[in-house]
Design a protein around this motif. Structure first.
Motif, PDB file in Angstrom:
ATOM      1  N   VAL A 161       0.737  -1.139  -0.130  1.00 16.23           N
ATOM      2  CA  VAL A 161      -0.217  -0.050   0.179  1.00 16.23           C
ATOM      3  C   VAL A 161       0.872   1.317   0.029  1.00 16.23           C
ATOM      4  O   VAL A 161       0.618   2.328   0.423  1.00 16.23           O
ATOM      5  CB  VAL A 161      -0.875   0.042   1.166  1.00 16.23           C
ATOM      6  CG1 VAL A 161      -1.910  -1.193   0.981  1.00 16.23           C
ATOM      7  CG2 VAL A 161      -0.136  -0.084   2.622  1.00 16.23           C
ATOM      8  N   GLY A 162       2.145   1.072  -0.265  1.00 16.62           N
ATOM      9  CA  GLY A 162       2.885   2.145  -0.619  1.00 16.62           C
ATOM     10  C   GLY A 162       3.598   2.723   0.642  1.00 16.62           C
ATOM     11  O   GLY A 162       3.643   4.133   1.057  1.00 16.62           O
ATOM     12  N   ARG A 163       3.648   1.891   1.697  1.00 14.13           N
ATOM     13  CA  ARG A 163       4.175   2.428   2.991  1.00 14.13           C
ATOM     14  C   ARG A 163       5.446   1.582   3.333  1.00 14.13           C
ATOM     15  O   ARG A 163       5.496   0.910   4.474  1.00 14.13           O
ATOM     16  CB  ARG A 163       2.981   2.315   3.942  1.00 14.13           C
ATOM     17  CG  ARG A 163       1.938   3.198   3.690  1.00 14.13           C
ATOM     18  CD  ARG A 163       1.964   4.666   4.070  1.00 14.13           C
ATOM     19  NE  ARG A 163       2.039   4.666   5.496  1.00 14.13           N
ATOM     20  CZ  ARG A 163       0.860   4.575   6.557  1.00 14.13           C
ATOM     21  NH1 ARG A 163      -0.359   4.329   5.797  1.00 14.13           N
ATOM     22  NH2 ARG A 163       0.945   4.688   7.455  1.00 14.13           N
ATOM     23  N   PRO A 164       6.567   1.537   2.488  1.00  6.98           N
ATOM     24  CA  PRO A 164       7.768   0.764   2.810  1.00  6.98           C
ATOM     25  C   PRO A 164       8.420   1.109   3.882  1.00  6.98           C
ATOM     26  O   PRO A 164       9.147   0.273   4.416  1.00  6.98           O
ATOM     27  CB  PRO A 164       8.427   0.834   1.409  1.00  6.98           C
ATOM     28  CG  PRO A 164       8.162   2.208   1.003  1.00  6.98           C
ATOM     29  CD  PRO A 164       6.730   2.353   1.220  1.00  6.98           C
ATOM     30  N   ASN A 165       8.269   2.374   4.507  1.00  8.89           N
ATOM     31  CA  ASN A 165       8.933   2.750   6.017  1.00  8.89           C
ATOM     32  C   ASN A 165       8.436   2.165   7.141  1.00  8.89           C
ATOM     33  O   ASN A 165       9.105   2.282   8.182  1.00  8.89           O
ATOM     34  CB  ASN A 165       9.082   4.293   5.842  1.00  8.89           C
ATOM     35  CG  ASN A 165       7.441   4.850   6.207  1.00  8.89           C
ATOM     36  OD1 ASN A 165       6.743   4.395   5.254  1.00  8.89           O
ATOM     37  ND2 ASN A 165       7.302   5.678   6.666  1.00  8.89           N
ATOM     38  N   VAL A 166       7.469   1.257   6.768  1.00  7.35           N
ATOM     39  CA  VAL A 166       6.821   0.638   8.120  1.00  7.35           C
ATOM     40  C   VAL A 166       6.689  -0.990   7.827  1.00  7.35           C
ATOM     41  O   VAL A 166       5.932  -1.619   8.064  1.00  7.35           O
ATOM     42  CB  VAL A 166       5.569   1.073   8.865  1.00  7.35           C
ATOM     43  CG1 VAL A 166       5.866   2.472   9.462  1.00  7.35           C
ATOM     44  CG2 VAL A 166       4.690   1.540   7.500  1.00  7.35           C
ATOM     45  N   CYS A 167       7.623  -1.322   6.917  1.00  7.68           N
ATOM     46  CA  CYS A 167       7.644  -2.809   6.169  1.00  7.68           C
ATOM     47  C   CYS A 167       7.653  -3.724   7.399  1.00  7.68           C
ATOM     48  O   CYS A 167       8.224  -3.381   8.301  1.00  7.68           O
ATOM     49  CB  CYS A 167       8.995  -2.885   5.369  1.00  7.68           C
ATOM     50  SG  CYS A 167       9.147  -4.579   4.859  1.00  7.68           S
ATOM     51  N   ASN A 168       7.210  -4.698   7.425  1.00  6.66           N
ATOM     52  CA  ASN A 168       7.130  -5.964   8.243  1.00  6.66           C
ATOM     53  C   ASN A 168       8.610  -6.296   8.442  1.00  6.66           C
ATOM     54  O   ASN A 168       8.912  -6.937   9.667  1.00  6.66           O
ATOM     55  CB  ASN A 168       6.413  -7.034   7.828  1.00  6.66           C
ATOM     56  CG  ASN A 168       4.745  -6.914   8.043  1.00  6.66           C
ATOM     57  OD1 ASN A 168       4.438  -6.006   8.659  1.00  6.66           O
ATOM     58  ND2 ASN A 168       4.037  -7.732   7.593  1.00  6.66           N
ATOM     59  N   HIS A 169       9.553  -6.190   7.337  1.00  5.78           N
ATOM     60  CA  HIS A 169      10.792  -6.752   7.465  1.00  5.78           C
ATOM     61  C   HIS A 169      11.760  -5.713   7.225  1.00  5.78           C
ATOM     62  O   HIS A 169      13.029  -5.675   6.789  1.00  5.78           O
ATOM     63  CB  HIS A 169      10.797  -7.795   6.247  1.00  5.78           C
ATOM     64  CG  HIS A 169      10.114  -8.667   6.478  1.00  5.78           C
ATOM     65  ND1 HIS A 169       9.973  -9.681   7.476  1.00  5.78           N
ATOM     66  CD2 HIS A 169       9.053  -9.118   5.740  1.00  5.78           C
ATOM     67  CE1 HIS A 169       8.916 -10.516   7.202  1.00  5.78           C
ATOM     68  NE2 HIS A 169       8.259 -10.248   6.302  1.00  5.78           N
ATOM     69  N   LEU A 170      11.389  -4.358   7.996  1.00  4.69           N
ATOM     70  CA  LEU A 170      12.281  -3.120   7.745  1.00  4.69           C
ATOM     71  C   LEU A 170      13.586  -3.365   8.232  1.00  4.69           C
ATOM     72  O   LEU A 170      13.813  -3.852   9.425  1.00  4.69           O
ATOM     73  CB  LEU A 170      11.495  -2.008   8.576  1.00  4.69           C
ATOM     74  CG  LEU A 170      12.202  -0.602   8.476  1.00  4.69           C
ATOM     75  CD1 LEU A 170      12.147   0.048   7.097  1.00  4.69           C
ATOM     76  CD2 LEU A 170      11.356   0.392   9.337  1.00  4.69           C
ATOM     77  N   GLU A 171      14.480  -2.787   7.427  1.00  7.45           N
ATOM     78  CA  GLU A 171      15.885  -2.734   7.970  1.00  7.45           C
ATOM     79  C   GLU A 171      16.371  -1.392   7.548  1.00  7.45           C
ATOM     80  O   GLU A 171      16.154  -0.620   6.679  1.00  7.45           O
ATOM     81  CB  GLU A 171      16.558  -3.859   7.451  1.00  7.45           C
ATOM     82  CG  GLU A 171      16.467  -5.165   7.709  1.00  7.45           C
ATOM     83  CD  GLU A 171      17.535  -6.127   7.388  1.00  7.45           C
ATOM     84  OE1 GLU A 171      18.262  -6.062   6.304  1.00  7.45           O
ATOM     85  OE2 GLU A 171      17.678  -6.988   8.077  1.00  7.45           O
ATOM     86  N   VAL A 172      16.985  -0.648   8.458  1.00 13.55           N
ATOM     87  CA  VAL A 172      17.463   0.680   8.499  1.00 13.55           C
ATOM     88  C   VAL A 172      18.939   0.818   8.475  1.00 13.55           C
ATOM     89  O   VAL A 172      19.348   0.261   9.506  1.00 13.55           O
ATOM     90  CB  VAL A 172      16.946   1.524   9.420  1.00 13.55           C
ATOM     91  CG1 VAL A 172      17.404   2.876   9.180  1.00 13.55           C
ATOM     92  CG2 VAL A 172      15.312   1.416   9.257  1.00 13.55           C
ATOM     93  N   TYR A 173      19.551   1.341   7.598  1.00  9.01           N
ATOM     94  CA  TYR A 173      21.149   1.665   7.750  1.00  9.01           C
ATOM     95  C   TYR A 173      21.497   2.275   8.782  1.00  9.01           C
ATOM     96  O   TYR A 173      21.061   3.161   9.300  1.00  9.01           O
ATOM     97  CB  TYR A 173      21.907   2.057   6.600  1.00  9.01           C
ATOM     98  CG  TYR A 173      22.159   1.302   5.435  1.00  9.01           C
ATOM     99  CD1 TYR A 173      23.424   0.320   5.353  1.00  9.01           C
ATOM    100  CD2 TYR A 173      20.952   0.747   4.412  1.00  9.01           C
ATOM    101  CE1 TYR A 173      23.509  -0.603   4.230  1.00  9.01           C
ATOM    102  CE2 TYR A 173      21.381  -0.165   3.482  1.00  9.01           C
ATOM    103  CZ  TYR A 173      22.539  -0.799   3.432  1.00  9.01           C
ATOM    104  OH  TYR A 173      22.683  -1.834   2.729  1.00  9.01           O
TER     105      TYR A 173
END
Length: 342
Positions: free
Chosen positions: A97-109
């Motif tokens: 739905v266009g909200r990759p910043n709260v992805c279930n598998h989110l990873e942040v550098y």
């Protein structure tokens, strides 16, 4: 290569690590500048629940591509790029739905993956955004916090007749002020308890500032002729009592944007929310906002140089952290300088 590693809470070191080669679909970025964010300090102090140690921190950085992995156009070699630290799976509900910043598998550098406080870092090519040569490297280093500001305002919406109130004149609050004024041109009021930060808010475009250590926000709004309350409120402090106050003072039909990760609950009466039909918009990281911010910076709508107060050699990271933590009156955005030693 040298990297800044938080080995465990309260223990940071600059250590030699192997120079990595980019995997397929990746580029290697030789870091030039990296900005220090409050969340980097949270990891250092053991206050980030998502970080695993040891960790190379840093999620605000810029540099030039010096190697590309399989499948990446070699024409990208030498490009100056700012790196979006958000990595998503592309398949979960949030991504769909266009909200990759709260992805279930989110990873942040800098949090889940080793980040940009290093002489070099490998990142997905799609996360490395080309920076026009007209933009200074130091300004490009902090595209990310402006993307955070762009995201929360995209979530809340900004209308021409808004009266905006921004809680907090720290780096994120000030990026919000710059976007509100430079891009949208709405009346903006800023609160803080440090006069020096409020003066910087004026430099960033704030129409009015309020030192809440000396004057209540209710009295200040009355003095400023905003008796019916702000129509847009951005909480860039995230103390539980601020949300409670924001709900109380907001105008009917107002929107409230929340930035930050306070784990303490707020006591919000549902009656106030419903009576005024308020909208609460939580915002995390950024959602594909880098191209938009790069365009704003290139057009001079926002000017990151306004909030850059210090540049410190990355080997002196302890000194840089001390500046951020102990001198908030005179520091705002502190950059680590990764220029190679001559």
């Amino acid at each position: 290569m040298l990297s800044i590693v938080v080995e465990k809470p309260h223990q940071i070191a600059v250590i030699e690590r192997p120079l990595l080669e980019p995997a397929a679909g990746q580029v290697r970025v030789r870091v030039r500048y990296a900005g220090i964010c409050g969340s980097d300090l949270h990891i250092y102090h053991g206050q980030n629940p998502f970080a695993v140690y040891p960790r190379v921190i840093g999620h605000e950085f810029v540099g030039r591509i010096d190697a590309v992995g399989a499948g990446v156009d070699a024409a990208r070699l030498g490009q100056l790029v700012a790196v979006d630290p958000v990595v998503s799976c592309g398949e979960c509900y949030a991504c769909s739905v266009g909200r990759p910043n709260v992805c279930n598998h989110l990873e942040v550098y800098g949090v889940h993956r080793d980040g940009g406080f290093s002489e070099a870092v490998c990142v997905p090519a799609a996360n490395a955004y080309d920076i026009p040569e007209s933009i200074a490297e130091s300004c490009a280093a902090i595209i990310e916090p402006y993307a955070v500001a762009a995201n929360v305002l995209n979530r809340t919406g900004v209308f021409p007749n808004d009266v905006a109130l921004v809680y907090g004149a720290g780096p994120i609050g000030l990026t919000v002020v710059e976007v509100l004024k430079g891009v949208y041109g709405v009346r903006t009021i800023v609160t803080d308890r440090l006069d020096e930060r409020l003066e910087l808010a004026r430099v960033c475009g704030a129409d009015e500032v309020v030192n809440t250590g000396r004057e209540s926000i209710t009295d200040a709004l009355a003095r400023l002729g905003v008796e019916r309350g702000p129509t847009l409120i951005i909480d860039a402090v995230c103390h539980p009592t601020i949300l409670e106050e924001a709900v109380r003072i907001a105008a009917p039909a107002a929107r409230i944007g929340l930035l930050g990760f306070s784990s303490e609950p707020s006591a919000i009466p549902q009656q106030e929310l419903t009576k005024k039909e308020l909208s609460l918009h939580a915002s995390r990281l950024n959602c594909a906002m880098f191209p938009r911010v790069i365009e704003w910076v290139s057009k001079g709508l926002v000017r990151p140089e306004k909030i850059i107060t210090h540049r410190v050699d990355f080997r002196d990271v302890a000194k840089a952290f001390e500046i951020v933590q102990k001198d908030p009156k005179n520091s705002c955005k502190v950059l680590l300088d990764f220029a190679p030693v001559e």
